[in-house]
Design a protein around this motif. Sequence first.
Motif, short mmCIF file in Angstrom:
data_model
loop_
_atom_site.label_atom_id
_atom_site.label_comp_id
_atom_site.label_asym_id
_atom_site.label_seq_id
_atom_site.Cartn_x
_atom_site.Cartn_y
_atom_site.Cartn_z
N ILE A 60 -38.95 -50.88 8.81
CA ILE A 60 -38.67 -52.17 9.40
C ILE A 60 -39.78 -53.15 9.06
O ILE A 60 -40.97 -52.87 9.29
N LEU A 61 -39.41 -54.31 8.51
CA LEU A 61 -40.32 -55.43 8.32
C LEU A 61 -40.27 -56.31 9.56
O LEU A 61 -39.19 -56.76 9.98
N PHE A 62 -41.42 -56.53 10.21
CA PHE A 62 -41.47 -57.27 11.46
C PHE A 62 -41.87 -58.72 11.21
O PHE A 62 -42.87 -59.00 10.53
N GLY A 63 -41.11 -59.65 11.80
CA GLY A 63 -41.41 -61.08 11.72
C GLY A 63 -40.82 -61.72 10.49
O GLY A 63 -40.81 -61.14 9.40
N ASP A 64 -40.31 -62.94 10.66
CA ASP A 64 -39.75 -63.62 9.49
C ASP A 64 -40.84 -64.30 8.67
O ASP A 64 -40.65 -64.61 7.50
#
Length: 493
Positions: A60-64
């Motif tokens: 999971i990549l967190f934050g845009d």
Amino acid sequence: MSMFQLTNARGETVDLNSEKLFANTPTGLGVQFTNTYNQYETYFKATKSTVTQGQFQIYILFGDVESQAYQTFSDFAQFLAYQPLTLTYTTDSSTWYRDGRLNSLTKTEIGGSTVFATDRINESFTLEFINNWYNNKTAEYKSYDPDLNLGTYGKIYGNQIADTSIQINSQGQQNKLVNTEFSPDLAGWYGGQSSQSGAYSTGTTTTGWSLDTETYKESGVIKKVLGVGGIGTYSDLIDVNPNEVWTIRSAYYNSTDFNGGTSLAFYMRFYDANKNYISSVSYNNPVSTTWKEGAFTFTVPGNARYMSYNTLHNGTIGTVKMSEPILVKGNSVGDYVKGLEYKHVATPAYTYAYAPYYVYIEANRNSEEKVVSLINKSQYFGLQKGSPCVITISSTNETISPSWSVIKNGSIVATDRMLLILSKNQRLVVSSYPEDQYARVYNPDGSYADVSQLQDFTKTNFVQIPEGESTVLFYVDNQATVNLTFKEERLLV
């Protein structure tokens, strides 16, 4: 809807394919078995098969954007604190759900991921599954508009010579007597008097009763009746439960004077589980030279499991005739309805004839039997025999000792019964989910009490719904509503 969503125990949902939470590289969506074998030469015979607990893993990549990465990670960590978690998996074929608990969530710094360099936190998330993929299927008792041409809806199984059918009147009452129009002969009725000692026996005596025709009810309709000059006749055995209230009605009889004696007498004789005589109750109808109704309400003894209906005349001379007897549960009798009809036909080998045991009433009537038909498309690869379910029963009246049976291919495969009185506006909820198994009574204000200890432990309890087609037969108050939810499950989707 995106492919992956998570829902926590508080009902909050996050999308794993959003701008702030971008999931990628999922694994662990399949199934793995552990099989053991016995070897014979070059052959292997399977002796045991178990499914391995699955683990879903995804990055999971967190934050845009970089500045939101830590806050997004913190929000997700708080979301995970409320377990168990439910994973929603949606593809172009269908949507499935699976529950699990957090196994691991790594935490590195921005740009420190071993997967690929990024300006956001990129972490590995692992969920341990605690059940199968499932969809909740809900069914409830459905009433039908009355059909005057159809007495019942349901299935009848058996392999007997007698061809029988059930008749239900407008009040939902079933006449438990057989051949109440005495046609084409006295099938199901026996001359003489059933034994007051020893086991029930149909005997061979036929004197005293004969078929006749008579006009009754001043309707001008000719009906077949029984005319007696001997001591009486009696019916087949009828299954009963202890302390039930029943009512018998002749429905019509007439007679001549018996030197001051009484006319047609109703006798109910009771027998134990081995069909041995226990006791009897009776009612003597007054003499009447015109057609007249006679009725008698009685209670089944606490040790009785069967009963028979006996008719006698009490006197030394004279005649008595009887027509349209009806025997029903309860303390009142509605309109006459034919009983279990006997038709003497041969039964070809290896085929089914009709028998009265498995008849499931499903109509818009005041019946204590309610039927829910189910189709369970679960697939367990032979590792499990049924799906867990939640059963809810509620009523505007009191419901005494509600019970239910699961029936598949004519056989009872699971049973449950609660030894309690469900008061007005209370709800009984019984869950057989392994992760949340309980029996509770809920009050109108939302409070509840655990009643698991009040289950009838002679039953299987916490029933499961078998694969394929099945029927759940509920015995509840005639005003009760029944709802059933079961998990249609798959090991692989």
